[in-house]
Design a protein around this motif. Structure first.
Motif, PDB file in Angstrom:
ATOM      1  N   UNK A 291       0.585  -1.351  -0.257  1.00  0.00           N
ATOM      2  CA  UNK A 291       0.302  -0.423   0.007  1.00  0.00           C
ATOM      3  C   UNK A 291       0.504   1.279   0.263  1.00  0.00           C
ATOM      4  N   UNK A 292       2.238   1.183  -0.826  1.00  0.00           N
ATOM      5  CA  UNK A 292       2.697   2.255  -0.316  1.00  0.00           C
ATOM      6  C   UNK A 292       3.151   2.686  -1.688  1.00  0.00           C
ATOM      7  N   UNK A 293       2.241   1.817  -2.951  1.00  0.00           N
ATOM      8  CA  UNK A 293       3.164   2.596  -4.473  1.00  0.00           C
ATOM      9  C   UNK A 293       2.505   4.027  -4.286  1.00  0.00           C
ATOM     10  N   UNK A 294       3.152   4.802  -5.369  1.00  0.00           N
ATOM     11  CA  UNK A 294       2.809   5.905  -5.764  1.00  0.00           C
ATOM     12  C   UNK A 294       1.779   6.169  -7.208  1.00  0.00           C
ATOM     13  N   UNK A 295       0.645   6.534  -6.666  1.00  0.00           N
ATOM     14  CA  UNK A 295      -0.516   6.620  -7.706  1.00  0.00           C
ATOM     15  C   UNK A 295      -0.264   7.334  -8.910  1.00  0.00           C
ATOM     16  N   UNK A 296       0.806   8.278  -8.713  1.00  0.00           N
ATOM     17  CA  UNK A 296       0.903  10.165  -9.560  1.00  0.00           C
ATOM     18  C   UNK A 296       0.472   9.257 -11.001  1.00  0.00           C
ATOM     19  N   UNK A 297       2.018   8.495 -11.430  1.00  0.00           N
ATOM     20  CA  UNK A 297       2.375   8.416 -12.487  1.00  0.00           C
ATOM     21  C   UNK A 297       1.110   8.123 -13.001  1.00  0.00           C
ATOM     22  N   UNK A 298       0.138   6.754 -12.822  1.00  0.00           N
ATOM     23  CA  UNK A 298      -0.553   6.440 -13.337  1.00  0.00           C
ATOM     24  C   UNK A 298      -2.066   7.588 -13.096  1.00  0.00           C
ATOM     25  N   UNK A 299      -2.362   8.416 -12.298  1.00  0.00           N
ATOM     26  CA  UNK A 299      -3.470   8.840 -12.845  1.00  0.00           C
ATOM     27  C   UNK A 299      -2.616   9.649 -13.833  1.00  0.00           C
ATOM     28  N   UNK A 300      -1.464  10.709 -13.470  1.00  0.00           N
ATOM     29  CA  UNK A 300      -1.320  11.696 -15.436  1.00  0.00           C
ATOM     30  C   UNK A 300      -1.900  10.713 -16.560  1.00  0.00           C
ATOM     31  N   UNK A 301      -1.767   9.130 -16.538  1.00  0.00           N
ATOM     32  CA  UNK A 301      -1.466   8.518 -17.719  1.00  0.00           C
ATOM     33  C   UNK A 301      -3.010   8.202 -17.933  1.00  0.00           C
ATOM     34  N   UNK A 302      -3.418   8.814 -17.363  1.00  0.00           N
ATOM     35  CA  UNK A 302      -5.075   8.610 -17.430  1.00  0.00           C
ATOM     36  C   UNK A 302      -5.840   9.931 -17.747  1.00  0.00           C
ATOM     37  N   UNK A 303      -5.343  10.638 -16.498  1.00  0.00           N
ATOM     38  CA  UNK A 303      -5.619  12.174 -17.636  1.00  0.00           C
ATOM     39  C   UNK A 303      -5.099  12.690 -18.922  1.00  0.00           C
ATOM     40  N   UNK A 304      -3.991  12.109 -19.335  1.00  0.00           N
ATOM     41  CA  UNK A 304      -3.908  12.015 -20.989  1.00  0.00           C
ATOM     42  C   UNK A 304      -4.380  11.131 -21.470  1.00  0.00           C
ATOM     43  N   UNK A 305      -5.069  10.755 -20.995  1.00  0.00           N
ATOM     44  CA  UNK A 305      -6.536   9.260 -21.943  1.00  0.00           C
ATOM     45  C   UNK A 305      -7.884  10.515 -22.177  1.00  0.00           C
ATOM     46  N   UNK A 306      -7.562  10.797 -21.051  1.00  0.00           N
ATOM     47  CA  UNK A 306      -9.155  11.974 -21.072  1.00  0.00           C
ATOM     48  C   UNK A 306      -8.908  12.748 -21.948  1.00  0.00           C
ATOM     49  N   UNK A 307      -7.758  13.138 -22.006  1.00  0.00           N
ATOM     50  CA  UNK A 307      -7.899  14.339 -23.048  1.00  0.00           C
ATOM     51  C   UNK A 307      -7.610  14.644 -24.833  1.00  0.00           C
ATOM     52  N   UNK A 308      -6.839  12.712 -24.628  1.00  0.00           N
ATOM     53  CA  UNK A 308      -6.688  12.529 -26.132  1.00  0.00           C
ATOM     54  C   UNK A 308      -8.415  11.995 -26.314  1.00  0.00           C
ATOM     55  N   UNK A 309      -8.554  11.390 -25.601  1.00  0.00           N
ATOM     56  CA  UNK A 309     -10.351  10.967 -26.350  1.00  0.00           C
ATOM     57  C   UNK A 309     -11.012  12.382 -26.187  1.00  0.00           C
ATOM     58  N   UNK A 310     -10.856  13.354 -25.578  1.00  0.00           N
ATOM     59  CA  UNK A 310     -11.877  14.491 -26.390  1.00  0.00           C
ATOM     60  C   UNK A 310     -11.569  15.350 -27.383  1.00  0.00           C
ATOM     61  N   UNK A 311     -10.060  14.542 -27.749  1.00  0.00           N
ATOM     62  CA  UNK A 311      -9.792  15.245 -29.445  1.00  0.00           C
ATOM     63  C   UNK A 311     -10.202  15.149 -29.871  1.00  0.00           C
ATOM     64  N   UNK A 312     -10.272  13.546 -29.907  1.00  0.00           N
ATOM     65  CA  UNK A 312     -10.516  12.484 -30.896  1.00  0.00           C
ATOM     66  C   UNK A 312     -11.863  12.290 -31.499  1.00  0.00           C
ATOM     67  N   UNK A 313     -13.064  13.015 -30.584  1.00  0.00           N
ATOM     68  CA  UNK A 313     -13.854  12.412 -30.804  1.00  0.00           C
ATOM     69  C   UNK A 313     -15.196  13.661 -30.124  1.00  0.00           C
ATOM     70  N   UNK A 315     -14.843  16.188 -28.501  1.00  0.00           N
ATOM     71  CA  UNK A 315     -15.380  16.161 -26.562  1.00  0.00           C
ATOM     72  C   UNK A 315     -15.281  17.496 -25.008  1.00  0.00           C
ATOM     73  N   UNK A 316     -15.173  18.985 -25.699  1.00  0.00           N
ATOM     74  CA  UNK A 316     -14.950  19.412 -24.745  1.00  0.00           C
ATOM     75  C   UNK A 316     -14.105  19.655 -23.238  1.00  0.00           C
ATOM     76  N   UNK A 317     -15.727  18.892 -22.396  1.00  0.00           N
ATOM     77  CA  UNK A 317     -15.790  18.152 -21.257  1.00  0.00           C
ATOM     78  C   UNK A 317     -14.313  17.373 -21.087  1.00  0.00           C
ATOM     79  N   UNK A 318     -13.599  16.931 -22.528  1.00  0.00           N
ATOM     80  CA  UNK A 318     -13.435  15.645 -21.567  1.00  0.00           C
ATOM     81  C   UNK A 318     -11.901  16.383 -21.787  1.00  0.00           C
ATOM     82  N   UNK A 319     -11.174  17.374 -23.080  1.00  0.00           N
ATOM     83  CA  UNK A 319      -9.954  17.669 -22.386  1.00  0.00           C
ATOM     84  C   UNK A 319     -10.298  18.665 -21.599  1.00  0.00           C
ATOM     85  N   UNK A 320     -11.657  19.530 -21.153  1.00  0.00           N
ATOM     86  CA  UNK A 320     -10.483  20.235 -19.911  1.00  0.00           C
ATOM     87  C   UNK A 320     -10.969  19.412 -18.535  1.00  0.00           C
TER      88      UNK A 320
END
Length: 363
Positions: A291-313, A315-320
């Motif tokens: 229970x000591x692993x750093x989750x932040x790189x994974x969370x930041x990768x998820x932020x990149x995913x939202x941005x990419x999906x928003x651009x591809x489709x 959906x400005x709300x996903x980019x935001x």
């Protein structure tokens, strides 16, 4: 109308499941709060632990799910003690890059004011650049197929016009987008070793041809050894860099070091139709289950995913929301109150993820 997107989730090996669960929870909360998009999550088996149990590292059904999904969220993969008979590691992420032609490996490097860093940054300087690594060929082209005899071993470096032209087009479009957002200078640097290798001279010539299509952006070149030096001496001068597969593999870890470690290093591997989002760090089996692993790189990768999906489709709300999630992580890191031990703190995985969630939703 609300658009629904399917996310294929590979929970990974070692600490992978521990950092995947809170990341998916954050994404669910964000989607539930938005009237503009919805997310569904499909768990997909693959990896070293799966290979150890079943003798299969990447089931065909898992690849089909990945191909069908709108985006792929892939956690840390591989275990040092679980390998193929030839001694190589189980790497589903590389299988995906090749199968889905994910030619652009995107590695952002960001150090905001107040954030801890191994560098002594001059007053007022921040780091905000993107390293783009070609992810399907280069020196990784013969991965698992190199020629080995008693007296020598050979691997082949491959640079193709088809992939390079796609890569450079993507790179200049990203630089233009960063400039329009006020995040970048509109500068693209081709990193190579064109003074020694003909393959890299060819790589550079293709870069220059694409650069001619973007007169509003600045295009320049740098040798890889000099780039490594300048990333330490003056990293704030870079905007977008693009390079070959192996060079990108090495320089992306250097970029992570500027941020204080791989625990803050997200990534995306992007093609024309598919994309995988994954933290740059490994599976760290030595701390798995604690229970000591750093989750932040994974969370930041998820932020990149939202941005990419928003651009591809469109959906400005996903980019935001992608920007909101990235900024929430940056705020948590800059405050320095809730950091995991790899970043000099004492927080656990759940505590660090909760700090991000609180930053997003607590006024």
């Amino acid at each position: 109308m609300t658009k629904t997107f399917e996310i294929a989730v590979f929970e990974g090996d070692g600490i992978g499941p521990e950092i995947t669960a809170p990341t998916v929870e954050i994404l669910k909360r964000m989607a539930e709060a938005s009237p503009d998009y919805a997310l569904t999550f499909t768990d997909v088996p693959a990896g070293a632990a799966h290979y150890a149990k079943t003798g299969e590292s990447f089931p065909a059904s898992s690849m089909e799910t990945a191909k069908r999904a709108d985006a792929i969220l892939l956690s840390a993969m591989g275990l040092p003690d679980v390998r193929y008979p030839d001694g190589t590691e189980i790497s589903p992420q590389i299988d995906l890059r090749k199968a889905l032609t994910l030619f652009a490996g995107v590695r952002p490097v960001t150090v905001k004011a107040g954030q801890r860093t191994p560098l002594a940054l001059p007053e007022g300087k921040e780091i905000d650049f993107v390293l783009i690594r070609e992810s399907t060929e280069g020196l990784f082209f013969t991965q698992g197929k190199g020629e080995v005899s008693e007296n020598e071993a050979r691997e082949t470096l491959l640079i193709t016009r088809d992939i390079s032209e796609k890569l450079f087009r993507f790179t200049f479009e990203l630089a233009a987008a960063r400039k329009a957002q006020g995040r970048g200078k509109g500068r693209v640097t081709c990193v190579d070793k064109a003074n020694v290798f003909r393959a890299f001279a060819y790589f550079r010539s293709l870069f220059d041809a694409e650069a001619a299509n973007h007169p509003d952006l600045k295009a320049d070149h740098a040798y890889v050894d000099a780039t490594a030096l300048w990333m330490v001496q003056k990293p704030w001068e870079f905007d977008v860099m693009v390079t070959e597969n192996m060079f990108g593999d090495i320089l992306s870890d250097l970029g992570a070091g500027l941020m204080g470690g791989l625990g803050l290093a997200p990534s995306a591997d992007i093609g024309l139709e598919h994309a995988v989002f994954q933290p740059c760090h490994g599976s760290a089996p030595d701390i798995a289950g604690q229970g000591v692993a750093n989750p932040l790189a994974m969370i930041l990768s998820a932020a990149m995913m939202l941005d990419w999906l928003g651009i591809q489709h469109d959906v400005p709300a996903m980019i935001a929301d992608g920007n909101r999630l990235r900024e929430a992580v940056e705020d948590v890191v800059a405050r320095g109150e809730v950091l995991t031990r790899d970043l000099g703190g004492k927080a656990g995985t759940k505590e660090a993820a909760s700090a991000v969630l609180d930053t997003l939703f607590v006024a």
